[in-house]
Design a protein around this motif. Structure first.
Motif, PDB file in Angstrom:
ATOM      1  N   LEU A 173       0.836  -1.207   0.000  1.00 36.61           N
ATOM      2  CA  LEU A 173       0.000   0.000   0.000  1.00 36.61           C
ATOM      3  C   LEU A 173       0.870   1.256   0.000  1.00 36.61           C
ATOM      4  CD1 LEU A 173      -2.994   0.833   0.125  1.00 36.61           C
ATOM      5  CD2 LEU A 173      -2.735   1.013   2.599  1.00 36.61           C
ATOM      6  N   MET A 174       1.954   1.210   0.760  1.00 37.90           N
ATOM      7  CA  MET A 174       2.854   2.370   0.806  1.00 37.90           C
ATOM      8  C   MET A 174       3.496   2.601  -0.558  1.00 37.90           C
ATOM      9  SD  MET A 174       4.680   1.852   4.503  1.00 37.90           S
ATOM     10  CE  MET A 174       5.531   3.409   4.509  1.00 37.90           C
ATOM     11  N   LEU A 175       3.872   1.517  -1.232  1.00 37.99           N
ATOM     12  CA  LEU A 175       4.487   1.657  -2.557  1.00 37.99           C
ATOM     13  C   LEU A 175       3.484   2.231  -3.565  1.00 37.99           C
ATOM     14  CD1 LEU A 175       6.615  -1.602  -2.864  1.00 37.99           C
ATOM     15  CD2 LEU A 175       7.434   0.731  -2.619  1.00 37.99           C
ATOM     16  N   ILE A 176       2.250   1.744  -3.487  1.00 37.14           N
ATOM     17  CA  ILE A 176       1.238   2.183  -4.450  1.00 37.14           C
ATOM     18  C   ILE A 176       0.867   3.648  -4.218  1.00 37.14           C
ATOM     19  CG2 ILE A 176      -1.153   1.855  -5.165  1.00 37.14           C
ATOM     20  CD1 ILE A 176      -0.721  -1.156  -4.589  1.00 37.14           C
ATOM     21  N   THR A 177       0.635   3.999  -2.967  1.00 38.69           N
ATOM     22  CA  THR A 177       0.232   5.385  -2.680  1.00 38.69           C
ATOM     23  C   THR A 177       1.412   6.346  -2.705  1.00 38.69           C
ATOM     24  OG1 THR A 177       0.474   5.014  -0.303  1.00 38.69           O
ATOM     25  CG2 THR A 177      -1.693   4.596  -1.268  1.00 38.69           C
ATOM     26  N   GLY A 178       2.630   5.814  -2.776  1.00 41.47           N
ATOM     27  CA  GLY A 178       3.802   6.681  -2.809  1.00 41.47           C
ATOM     28  C   GLY A 178       4.219   7.099  -4.199  1.00 41.47           C
ATOM     29  N   ARG A 179       3.447   6.723  -5.181  1.00 48.27           N
ATOM     30  CA  ARG A 179       3.769   7.134  -6.560  1.00 48.27           C
ATOM     31  C   ARG A 179       3.825   8.655  -6.667  1.00 48.27           C
ATOM     32  NH1 ARG A 179      -0.074   4.813 -11.027  1.00 48.27           N
ATOM     33  NH2 ARG A 179       0.979   6.481 -12.135  1.00 48.27           N
ATOM     34  N   PRO A 180       4.634   9.162  -7.596  1.00 48.39           N
ATOM     35  CA  PRO A 180       4.669  10.622  -7.795  1.00 48.39           C
ATOM     36  C   PRO A 180       3.295  11.136  -8.221  1.00 48.39           C
ATOM     37  CG  PRO A 180       6.473   9.539  -8.947  1.00 48.39           C
ATOM     38  CD  PRO A 180       5.571   8.458  -8.469  1.00 48.39           C
ATOM     39  N   GLU A 181       3.033  12.394  -7.848  1.00 43.82           N
ATOM     40  CA  GLU A 181       1.758  13.015  -8.223  1.00 43.82           C
ATOM     41  C   GLU A 181       2.043  14.288  -9.006  1.00 43.82           C
ATOM     42  OE1 GLU A 181      -1.267  13.090  -4.935  1.00 43.82           O
ATOM     43  OE2 GLU A 181       0.504  12.506  -3.805  1.00 43.82           O
ATOM     44  N   ALA A 182       1.375  14.457 -10.126  1.00 40.69           N
ATOM     45  CA  ALA A 182       1.493  15.703 -10.885  1.00 40.69           C
ATOM     46  C   ALA A 182       0.713  16.783 -10.159  1.00 40.69           C
ATOM     47  CB  ALA A 182       0.965  15.492 -12.290  1.00 40.69           C
ATOM     48  N   LEU A 183       1.324  17.944 -10.041  1.00 41.00           N
ATOM     49  CA  LEU A 183       0.680  19.030  -9.299  1.00 41.00           C
ATOM     50  C   LEU A 183       0.040  20.031 -10.255  1.00 41.00           C
ATOM     51  CD1 LEU A 183       3.332  19.771  -6.557  1.00 41.00           C
ATOM     52  CD2 LEU A 183       1.199  18.502  -6.344  1.00 41.00           C
ATOM     53  N   GLY A 184      -1.240  20.307 -10.068  1.00 38.23           N
ATOM     54  CA  GLY A 184      -1.909  21.397 -10.772  1.00 38.23           C
ATOM     55  C   GLY A 184      -2.013  21.252 -12.269  1.00 38.23           C
ATOM     56  N   ALA A 185      -1.881  20.066 -12.776  1.00 39.86           N
ATOM     57  CA  ALA A 185      -1.915  19.908 -14.227  1.00 39.86           C
ATOM     58  C   ALA A 185      -3.279  20.290 -14.794  1.00 39.86           C
ATOM     59  CB  ALA A 185      -1.579  18.477 -14.601  1.00 39.86           C
ATOM     60  N   LEU A 186      -4.329  19.941 -14.096  1.00 34.37           N
ATOM     61  CA  LEU A 186      -5.665  20.218 -14.619  1.00 34.37           C
ATOM     62  C   LEU A 186      -6.454  21.193 -13.759  1.00 34.37           C
ATOM     63  CD1 LEU A 186      -6.698  16.595 -15.635  1.00 34.37           C
ATOM     64  CD2 LEU A 186      -5.829  18.424 -17.110  1.00 34.37           C
ATOM     65  N   ALA A 187      -5.850  21.579 -12.632  1.00 36.63           N
ATOM     66  CA  ALA A 187      -6.617  22.424 -11.724  1.00 36.63           C
ATOM     67  C   ALA A 187      -6.650  23.858 -12.220  1.00 36.63           C
ATOM     68  CB  ALA A 187      -5.981  22.382 -10.333  1.00 36.63           C
TER      69      ALA A 187
ATOM     70  N   PHE B  10      10.546   8.926   0.910  1.00 32.75           N
ATOM     71  CA  PHE B  10      10.630   8.255   2.205  1.00 32.75           C
ATOM     72  C   PHE B  10       9.561   7.173   2.327  1.00 32.75           C
ATOM     73  CE2 PHE B  10       9.392   7.879   6.681  1.00 32.75           C
ATOM     74  CZ  PHE B  10      10.602   7.491   7.231  1.00 32.75           C
ATOM     75  N   LYS B  11       8.365   7.507   1.883  1.00 32.10           N
ATOM     76  CA  LYS B  11       7.267   6.547   1.955  1.00 32.10           C
ATOM     77  C   LYS B  11       7.572   5.324   1.087  1.00 32.10           C
ATOM     78  CE  LYS B  11       2.228   6.781   1.573  1.00 32.10           C
ATOM     79  NZ  LYS B  11       1.136   7.628   1.076  1.00 32.10           N
ATOM     80  N   CYS B  12       8.101   5.565  -0.097  1.00 36.88           N
ATOM     81  CA  CYS B  12       8.396   4.452  -1.010  1.00 36.88           C
ATOM     82  C   CYS B  12       9.551   3.596  -0.493  1.00 36.88           C
ATOM     83  CB  CYS B  12       8.717   4.988  -2.402  1.00 36.88           C
ATOM     84  SG  CYS B  12       7.288   5.634  -3.261  1.00 36.88           S
ATOM     85  N   LEU B  13      10.587   4.234   0.011  1.00 40.53           N
ATOM     86  CA  LEU B  13      11.734   3.466   0.517  1.00 40.53           C
ATOM     87  C   LEU B  13      11.329   2.640   1.733  1.00 40.53           C
ATOM     88  CD1 LEU B  13      14.721   5.953   0.142  1.00 40.53           C
ATOM     89  CD2 LEU B  13      14.314   3.842  -1.114  1.00 40.53           C
ATOM     90  N   LEU B  14      10.532   3.237   2.606  1.00 37.37           N
ATOM     91  CA  LEU B  14      10.070   2.485   3.775  1.00 37.37           C
ATOM     92  C   LEU B  14       9.182   1.324   3.340  1.00 37.37           C
ATOM     93  CD1 LEU B  14      10.034   2.288   6.834  1.00 37.37           C
ATOM     94  CD2 LEU B  14       8.083   3.826   6.874  1.00 37.37           C
ATOM     95  N   GLY B  15       8.322   1.575   2.366  1.00 41.33           N
ATOM     96  CA  GLY B  15       7.480   0.498   1.852  1.00 41.33           C
ATOM     97  C   GLY B  15       8.302  -0.618   1.241  1.00 41.33           C
ATOM     98  N   GLY B  16       9.334  -0.258   0.472  1.00 42.91           N
ATOM     99  CA  GLY B  16      10.201  -1.274  -0.122  1.00 42.91           C
ATOM    100  C   GLY B  16      10.984  -2.048   0.910  1.00 42.91           C
ATOM    101  N   LEU B  17      11.456  -1.333   1.928  1.00 41.47           N
ATOM    102  CA  LEU B  17      12.210  -2.008   2.994  1.00 41.47           C
ATOM    103  C   LEU B  17      11.331  -3.010   3.741  1.00 41.47           C
ATOM    104  CD1 LEU B  17      14.846  -2.115   4.681  1.00 41.47           C
ATOM    105  CD2 LEU B  17      13.886  -0.315   6.110  1.00 41.47           C
ATOM    106  N   LEU B  18      10.123  -2.572   4.093  1.00 41.94           N
ATOM    107  CA  LEU B  18       9.200  -3.469   4.798  1.00 41.94           C
ATOM    108  C   LEU B  18       8.803  -4.645   3.918  1.00 41.94           C
ATOM    109  CD1 LEU B  18       6.894  -0.916   6.646  1.00 41.94           C
ATOM    110  CD2 LEU B  18       8.756  -2.281   7.590  1.00 41.94           C
ATOM    111  N   LEU B  19       8.638  -4.386   2.631  1.00 36.20           N
ATOM    112  CA  LEU B  19       8.301  -5.465   1.702  1.00 36.20           C
ATOM    113  C   LEU B  19       9.420  -6.509   1.666  1.00 36.20           C
ATOM    114  CD1 LEU B  19       6.349  -6.501  -0.534  1.00 36.20           C
ATOM    115  CD2 LEU B  19       7.770  -5.254  -2.165  1.00 36.20           C
ATOM    116  N   GLY B  20      10.664  -6.049   1.576  1.00 36.09           N
ATOM    117  CA  GLY B  20      11.796  -6.978   1.542  1.00 36.09           C
ATOM    118  C   GLY B  20      11.922  -7.782   2.815  1.00 36.09           C
ATOM    119  N   ILE B  21      11.762  -7.116   3.961  1.00 37.77           N
ATOM    120  CA  ILE B  21      11.879  -7.830   5.233  1.00 37.77           C
ATOM    121  C   ILE B  21      10.783  -8.879   5.373  1.00 37.77           C
ATOM    122  CG2 ILE B  21      11.685  -7.540   7.735  1.00 37.77           C
ATOM    123  CD1 ILE B  21      13.049  -4.813   7.405  1.00 37.77           C
ATOM    124  N   SER B  22       9.552  -8.482   5.072  1.00 40.53           N
ATOM    125  CA  SER B  22       8.443  -9.427   5.242  1.00 40.53           C
ATOM    126  C   SER B  22       8.548 -10.591   4.258  1.00 40.53           C
ATOM    127  CB  SER B  22       7.099  -8.713   5.105  1.00 40.53           C
ATOM    128  OG  SER B  22       7.023  -8.032   3.881  1.00 40.53           O
TER     129      SER B  22
END
Lengths: 205, 70
Positions: A173-187, B10-22
């Motif tokens: 979930l952290m990896l998925i929600t941590g994707r980059p986000e475009a800012l203000g492209a359509l706003a 930070f969020k992505c690196l922490l997510g990747g680290l936790l993924l690798g450990i688990s």
């Protein structure tokens, strides 16, 4: 044989080692130098589980020595020379432990029975196959054993596994929600000034 | 279109680290591998690389279009 002093000295080493892992290692393709020994494991219900000898059979990656966390492991071992005033060490990816001994009685053999849970709480035991290295060094010689053990236990009884099952979806979930986000492209711009031709009140007379 | 991109390294690196450990723990527990320390470090490193990829290599999410008053 002086059991009491042995357990406190060099033999204590073997105790730890042989207890779960050490004696398990020395077999077949597993390596053992400077010492020899045998070990046998029993299930927590009291039924014979596995045995290994060094040199001999078992304790290899393809045929690891099977132990249960609550099952006792009996072992006996002999060193090729008298080893005194030294240090013993058991290392594995499950746990590592070490200590010192004096062996004032200059014994070359020892025996004992131990359980894995004497060293690792049952909740923290992670099942699976582990490579285990045992070494004893001191005045008069040294002993080294490398082998494999299989810890036979339910994965779901391990706190490590439960924590991992919780962490796995969380990390995804952290990896998925941590994707980059475009800012203000359509706003639309927030502070658009009003048109000078249109009065704020709509131009009513 | 604006080129401004907000990243969450930070969020992505922490997510990747936790993924690798688990994953390394589960692989050991279910007998998929004999995890030596080097193997565990390798699995964790793969997780961290995934985190870096997620933070810097994935295309940016577009914000949702604001509702137009009719």
């Amino acid at each position: 044989m002086h059991q009491g002093r042995m357990r406190r000295s060099i033999v204590a080493v073997a105790v730890v080692a042989g207890a779960t892992l050490a004696a398990a290692g020395p077999a077949g393709a597993a390596s053992a130098s400077g010492c020899s020994g045998e070990a046998s494991s029993v299930s927590s219900g009291g039924e014979p589980l596995d045995q290994v000898s060094a040199p001999g059979g078992g304790g290899t990656r393809s045929d690891p020595f099977t132990v249960e966390p609550d099952g006792p492991v009996s072992w006996d071992g002999q060193s090729d020379t008298v080893i005194t005033d030294g240090r013993w060490e058991v290392t594995s990816s499950l746990f590592s432990t070490s200590g010192t001994f004096d062996n004032d009685d200059e014994d070359q053999s020892s025996e004992g029975t131990k359980k894995m849970t004497d060293y690792v709480p049952a909740l923290l035991v992670l099942p699976g196959t582990y490579e285990v290295d045992v070494s004893v060094t001191g005045e008069g010689g040294s002993c080294a054993v490398t082998g494999f053990i299989e810890v036979d236990a339910s994965p779901l009884a391990s706190a490590w596994v439960i924590a991992s099952l919780v962490l796995l979806p969380l990390s995804l979930l952290m990896l998925i929600t941590g994707r980059p986000e475009a800012l203000g492209a359509l706003a639309a711009p927030a502070d658009t000034p009003p048109s000078p031709t249109t009065p704020p009140d709509g131009g009513a007379p | 279109m604006s080129a401004d991109v907000q990243r969450h390294p930070f969020k992505c690196l922490l997510g990747g680290l936790l993924l690798g450990i688990s994953l390394s723990i589960l692989a050991q527990a279910f007998g998929l591998v004999v995890v030596a320390s080097t193997t565990a470090v390798g699995i964790i490193a793969v997780g961290i690389v995934l985190g870096i990829v997620a933070a810097y290599a994935l295309p940016a999410k577009r914000p949702k279009a604001a509702a137009h008053p009719s």
